[in-house]
Design an enzyme around this catalytic site. Structure first.
Site, mmCIF file in Angstrom:
data_model
loop_
_atom_site.group_PDB
_atom_site.id
_atom_site.type_symbol
_atom_site.label_atom_id
_atom_site.label_comp_id
_atom_site.label_asym_id
_atom_site.label_seq_id
_atom_site.Cartn_x
_atom_site.Cartn_y
_atom_site.Cartn_z
ATOM 1 N N LYS A 123 0.825 -1.209 0.000
ATOM 2 C CA LYS A 123 0.000 0.000 0.000
ATOM 3 C C LYS A 123 0.863 1.264 0.000
ATOM 4 O O LYS A 123 0.338 2.376 -0.083
ATOM 5 C CB LYS A 123 -0.899 0.016 1.245
ATOM 6 C CG LYS A 123 -1.848 -1.180 1.374
ATOM 7 C CD LYS A 123 -2.902 -1.181 0.287
ATOM 8 C CE LYS A 123 -4.024 -2.178 0.577
ATOM 9 N NZ LYS A 123 -3.581 -3.561 0.659
ATOM 10 N N LYS A 164 15.635 -6.454 4.360
ATOM 11 C CA LYS A 164 15.954 -5.436 5.361
ATOM 12 C C LYS A 164 17.335 -5.629 5.989
ATOM 13 O O LYS A 164 17.931 -4.671 6.488
ATOM 14 C CB LYS A 164 14.884 -5.411 6.453
ATOM 15 C CG LYS A 164 13.538 -4.878 5.971
ATOM 16 C CD LYS A 164 12.559 -4.726 7.111
ATOM 17 C CE LYS A 164 11.234 -4.186 6.620
ATOM 18 N NZ LYS A 164 10.293 -3.937 7.733
#
Length: 481
Positions: free
Chosen positions: A238, A286
């Site tokens: 999103k 990450k």
């Protein structure tokens, strides 16, 4: 600037016209895919007339279409369309030898798009091949190639940028190629293709509405600053909707694009090549992205994970906003955490930012995980308690139940029917926080609601970490309305 082309995927001319009317304000060009029409409708294409420039395409299955018949019929239908005078362009494949079609196109002032499709990857000579396939100077060369890896994507951008000032259509297919469709103007592509909902004409198509409203496609130019997000998978994110809404609200000439990749090292080369100003990092990169940075913030060093990368003075700086995103909504909803007993379920990479934030707020934390060794490692790193996630450890969990935080992917598809702590009976006094935001109410949270617990899901967490990234990228506070 690049144009939005709507590929018509319906099986009748009337339905095609309805689609054009529905999306008319969003598109500049239409492609009529004759191979998707019923045979009876193919014979009527001379009656297809709309006010928007239209490409006539009759695609063979070998090139990604549906037509498997003989060439004589296909050429006959294309002739019918060209003679009608209702088409501005005709797509003729690289290997098609049909001088009569080329002559008809010239007679009726129809521009020829000379195309090739490669579903196996990106040709190493993509730029040269695009120039070679033209049979006359006024033809528009087109290449649609499948992007299967980050290496493919790098090659695609290198080759496309070699001839960015040459009029052409060039695009990468598939999820990994979606970014090339959004950044069509940046690589000098004449247009980008779209389809209607539920009827994609090619791998990677989205609706014209999405391109126009979420990505402000028609405003992208040479000066547009590009930001993005890397992950795998990442197309569900999103984040583009959040960041692009902020750019639009402040009138910034910027766009935020998803990059689905498989190699962050190669992606850094892409980022440098196309001039990315910054990018977000999500699973599973990450940790992998950290060694590729020129410098790191203290939060990244302590958490051991990076979710935000920004270019400062031509150097890549790794930062972390996950911990801010995690803790801000929790404090707003629950209040101070100093001295509170908090149980964190999960010891994966995403838990590190949460644990860092809880430690900074002065909470007493118990890490519980099915694999005890993982919990032990994080407990040592952040100076916290740890335990196994099972009914055998219920008493110790009860001792850390002021706030219970669900920090795993259990509850997301395809694990939406699982509650990771189903053996624990809520009293109604616990505050429950699930970092998942789809679904809005996981089984873990739903059971808590039934017991009278106050709950919080991960949606506000997503927003808060995005707001902080927005500030890092642009220097502006996110325009929250």
């Amino acid at each position: 600037m690049s144009k939005i082309c709507l590929t018509l995927t319906e099986d009748s001319l009337k339905k095609c016209i309805n689609s054009v009317e529905k999306h008319g304000s969003e598109i500049q060009i239409v492609e009529l895919r004759v191979d998707l029409l019923k045979r009876s409708e193919q014979l009527k294409i001379n009656n297809f007339k709309i006010d928007i420039p239209t490409i006539l395409t009759f695609r063979k299955s070998v090139d990604g279409g549906l037509y498997n018949g003989d060439e004589e019929y296909r050429i006959k239908i294309l002739e019918l369309g060209l003679k009608s005078g209702n088409f501005s362009y005709v797509d003729l494949e690289e290997d098609l030898i049909a001088p009569n079609l080329e002559e008809l196109a010239r007679v009726h002032n129809v521009k020829i798009i000379r195309s090739f499709h490669d579903f196996n990857g990106v040709p190493k000579d993509l730029a040269d091949r695009l120039l070679r396939i033209k049979r006359s100077n006024d033809e528009l060369p087109k290449a649609a190639v499948m992007i299967k890896s980050t290496e493919d994507l790098l090659l695609f951008y290198k080759e496309s940028l070699k001839i960015k000032s040459i009029e052409k259509i060039v695009l990468g297919m598939g999820n990994m190629g979606f970014n090339t469709r959004v950044l069509a103007h940046k690589i000098g592509s004449f247009l980008t293709f779209t389809s209607t909902n539920g009827a994609s004409a090619a791998p990677g198509h989205v609706t014209p509405t999405l391109l126009k409203e979420t990505y402000s496609f028609n405003n992208i130019d040479w000066d547009t600053e590009v930001f993005g997000i890397i992950g795998n998978p990442v197309m569900h994110t999103k984040s583009p909707a959040i960041h692009n809404k902020g750019y639009k609200s402040l009138g910034l000439n910027a766009v935020y694009v998803p990059f689905e990749i498989d190699d962050p090292t190669i992606f850094i080369k892409i980022a440098n090549l196309i001039g990315l100003k910054g990018f977000s990092v999500t699973v599973p990169f990450k940790t992998e992205i950290i060694p590729l940075m020129d410098s790191l913030t203290t939060s990244v060093k302590e958490i051991g994970a990076c979710n935000t990368v920004v270019k400062i003075n031509n150097k890549w700086v790794g930062d972390n906003t996950d911990y801010i995103g995690f803790i801000t909504p929790l404090i707003k909803s629950y209040g101070t955490l100093k001295g509170k007993n908090v149980c964190v379920i999960g010891a994966g990479g995403s838990a590190k930012a949460s644990l860092f934030a809880l430690r900074e707020e002065g909470a007493n934390v118990l890490i519980v995980n099915r694999t005890l060794e993982k919990a032990k490692v994080l407990a040592k790193q952040f100076n916290m308690e740890y335990s196994g996630l099972s009914r055998d450890n219920i008493d110790i969990i009860k001792g850390y139940s002021d706030v219970i935080i669900q920090n795993t992917n259990v509850g997301m598809h395809p694990l939406e029917d699982i509650d990771p702590i189903d053996f624990y009976d809520f009293t109604g006094n616990e505050f429950l926080y699930d970092v998942i935001y789809t679904p809005k109410v996981t089984k873990f949270l739903a059971r808590g609601v039934d017991s009278g617990c106050k709950i919080l899901n991960g949606w506000q967490m997503l927003l808060e970490q995005g707001y902080r990234q927005f500030k890092i990228y642009t220097g502006y506070d996110y325009p929250i309305v």
